[in-house]
Design an enzyme around this catalytic site. Structure first.
Site, mmCIF file in Angstrom:
data_model
loop_
_atom_site.group_PDB
_atom_site.id
_atom_site.type_symbol
_atom_site.label_atom_id
_atom_site.label_comp_id
_atom_site.label_asym_id
_atom_site.label_seq_id
_atom_site.Cartn_x
_atom_site.Cartn_y
_atom_site.Cartn_z
ATOM 1 N N GLU A 85 -2.914 2.012 7.254
ATOM 2 C CA GLU A 85 -2.060 1.789 8.829
ATOM 3 C C GLU A 85 -0.714 2.602 8.729
ATOM 4 O O GLU A 85 -0.143 3.085 9.544
ATOM 5 C CB GLU A 85 -2.407 0.418 9.290
ATOM 6 N N HIS A 103 -3.088 -0.048 2.130
ATOM 7 C CA HIS A 103 -2.628 -0.568 3.278
ATOM 8 C C HIS A 103 -2.935 1.337 4.422
ATOM 9 O O HIS A 103 -1.648 2.159 3.890
ATOM 10 C CB HIS A 103 -1.304 -0.505 3.400
ATOM 11 N N CYS A 144 -6.195 -4.961 2.466
ATOM 12 C CA CYS A 144 -6.064 -5.548 1.805
ATOM 13 C C CYS A 144 -6.354 -6.793 1.844
ATOM 14 O O CYS A 144 -7.479 -7.845 1.119
ATOM 15 C CB CYS A 144 -4.251 -6.035 1.421
HETATM 16 N N1 GLN Z 1 -1.949 -11.693 -0.504
HETATM 17 C C1 GLN Z 1 -3.011 -10.939 -0.914
HETATM 18 C C2 GLN Z 1 -1.788 -10.285 -2.048
HETATM 19 O O1 GLN Z 1 -0.894 -10.383 -2.792
HETATM 20 C C3 GLN Z 1 -2.782 -9.830 0.165
HETATM 21 C C4 GLN Z 1 -1.889 -9.246 0.407
HETATM 22 C C5 GLN Z 1 -1.660 -8.348 1.847
HETATM 23 O O2 GLN Z 1 -2.537 -8.412 2.203
HETATM 24 N N2 GLN Z 1 -0.695 -7.188 2.158
HETATM 25 O O3 GLN Z 1 -2.418 -9.868 -2.595
#
Ligand code: GLN
Length: 545
Positions: free
Chosen positions: A520, A518, A392
């Site tokens: 994970e 994600h 992410c």
């Molecule tokens: N801050 C970034 C976004 O909002 C990444 C978010 C994250 O890593 N979950 O896109």
């Protein structure tokens, strides 16, 4: 399979103090009952007034866990998902905030016909309705395990315990049981004290609930005399007193620890379910893998919430799962990215230096603190051929680093960190521009990605269409796709409509991969996630292990 005429309910509560491992105990019981062929659904009741965990600070509360249907939940739901197979989503995470919100909304709609709204019965009825909804959602559900957050005696937990009491009373003992977790502390060196357990069970009885099963958290196994003593003063059968002692291996051994003590057999007996063969093969195989690991890799996690282990819990767990699959130990080196901002990166990450990491993982995150350090870590990994896994925010960092170092757009940035950059390589989607409300407004939950054949991500999954969970606002800016790929960056996957970039890869690098989702949240100890496995395999290859 079983001919159960109605759903069974197990309420798991805790006493004495928090952090006794109630979530792990509830999940382990779920795993054991699944091993006996039952369909188990898990529910977490959280007594806090937040509607969900989405707006909570990871420093205070640990990670925000995301389900397929896009619920932003407490990390306990992650435990459930790692230990059990049943479907989990919005319905499985109940908070005081949600309960009050929905009761107040009904009141405003006039649905209570002018009656006075009270904790009992309106709040408790709403809690019961939520629990019953989980029991009815899937027709084949045999058992619903409801974990009640907090500690008996807390003001906030009372409505949940009262709802549990009513369900136990209405369903009848045998259809709904209480499993209570307490602490047996060690005082003055070696003496184990049972008094707090006595008080904790008394507190349950004052709520009108007689625990059927006790799980005593203790540094060591308790002898028979102590267990008989506890049974004597709690009205719990001697055979229903279990011990969750400290294991030196991994929390994933807990199902086997409970199995040896016959927890599942006693719970089945109390619920009047006939016993059948227990299949714990996946758990036993997992422990064999645990013991067979050889060699060690040091993985640097470069993030911003480093002091609290729970803030990146699913990431750490997933690395551990991959270590089991790859037959190698993984040592977690937690690096606060802001420390990489001024010091020479090589001096911190490089061989023979402070950390000497064999692989870098940059996890998700929000806000600008420490971003410069993450970009440096990515740059170092790319140049030095060190495996890098970006999740992410970690993928967005790869994009920024590439644009700055390779395309030479020195001000390239995400508009999250620099709104006025001339090269917003990561930016907001149109539909996010007007969002002012913080809760549940990100791109959340399960969606499909199509993987490009020949990419590293494709070879990790071994299939073309995958489903992963998202939780972010910002995206790879489509207007730079041509320049990015033209300069060599690989786009490994897209959404099904090709509208959004889902992953990128470094060319000519052992393994540099970033995903916008994600992974994970979908790794299990008995089935490591393909991307974490591929990352650790690359580290292993690099180390020539
Ligand atoms: N801050 C970034 C976004 O909002 C990444 C978010 C994250 O890593 N979950 O896109």
């Amino acid at each position: 399979m079983y001919n159960i005429m109605m759903n069974k309910f197990i309420f798991v509560s805790g006493g004495v103090c928090s952090s006794l491992g109630k979530g792990v105990a509830a999940s382990s019981l779920g795993a054991l009952l699944e091993g006996r062929g039952l369909n188990v659904r898990m529910v977490k009741c959280d007594p806090y007034i937040n509607v969900d965990a989405g707006t909570m600070n990871p420093y205070q509360h640990g990670e925000v866990y995301v389900t397929d249907d896009g619920a932003e939940t407490d990390l306990d739901i992650g435990n459930y998902e790692r230990f059990t197979q049943g479907k989990l989503g919005k319905a499985n995470s109940v908070t005081t905030g949600q309960i009050y919100k929905s009761v107040i909304e009904k009141e405003r709609e006039g649905r209570f016909l002018g009656r006075t709204i009270q904790v009992i019965p309106h709040i408790t009825d709403e809690i019961k309705a939520r629990i019953m909804a989980v029991a009815k959602e899937e027709p084949d559900t045999d058992v619903v395990i409801v974990e009640i957050g907090g500690t008996v005696g807390d003001i906030e937990s009372v409505p949940f315990l009262e709802a549990a009491r009513q369900i136990i009373h209405e369903q009848g003992r045998g259809n709904a049981i209480s499993v209570h977790l307490t602490l047996i502390p060690e005082v003055a060196g070696a003496e184990l004290k049972t008094k707090p357990t006595q008080h904790s069970v008394k507190a349950m009885q004052e709520q009108g609930i007689q625990p059927d099963v006790l799980i005593c958290r203790s540094p060591v196994m308790l002898d028979e005399a102590t267990r008989r003593k506890i049974a004597g003063f709690t009205n719990v059968d001697f055979e229903a007193i279990f011990v969750s002692y400290n294991v030196e291996t991994t929390i994933y051994e807990i199902p086997l620890v409970f199995y040896e003590q016959k927890l599942d057999l006693i719970v089945l007996k109390k619920m009047g379910v006939e016993s059948r063969h227990a299949n714990l093969k996946p758990w036993k195989t997992m422990m064999e893998h645990f013991r067979a690991r050889k060699g060690k890799a040091r993985i640097g996690i470069v993030g911003k919430y480093m002091e609290l282990h729970d803030a990146y819990k699913s990431v750490y767990e997933s690395l551990f799962h991959a270590s089991l699959d790859c037959g190698i130990e993984v040592e977690l080196i937690k690096i606060d990215s802001s420390t990489l901002e001024d010091a020479g990166v090589e001096a911190i990450l490089g061989k023979d230096n402070n950390f000497a990491v064999d692989g870098i993982l940059v996890p998700g995150g929000f806000g600008s603190r420490g971003i410069g350090g993450m970009v440096r870590a990515a740059n170092w990994a790319r140049i030095n051929g060190v495996p890098y896994f970006g999740i992410c925010l970690g993928m967005q960092i790869m994009v920024i680093e590439w644009a700055r170092s390779i395309i030479k757009w020195e001000d390239a940035d995400s508009t999250e960190f620099n709104e006025s950059t001339k090269h917003p390589v990561i930016s907001l989607l149109e539909e996010q521009l007007d969002v002012t409300q913080m809760g549940a407004t990100m791109r959340l939950g399960r969606s499909a990605s199509v993987l490009r054949q020949g990419s590293k991500i494709f070879s990790a999954y071994g299939e073309k269409l995958i489903y992963e969970r998202h939780r972010h606002r910002y995206e790879f800016s489509n207007k730079y796709r041509v320049e990015m790929t033209g300069s060599g960056l690989i786009i490994g996957s897209l959404t099904q409509d090709s509208a959004l970039v889902e992953s990128i890869e470094w060319p000519d690098h052992i393994w540099g991969l970033g995903v916008q989702f994600h992974p994970e949240f979908k790794s299990k100890p008995t089935a490591a996630h393909p991307l974490f496995r591929a990352f650790i395999e690359a580290v292993k290859t690099n180390l020539k292990l």
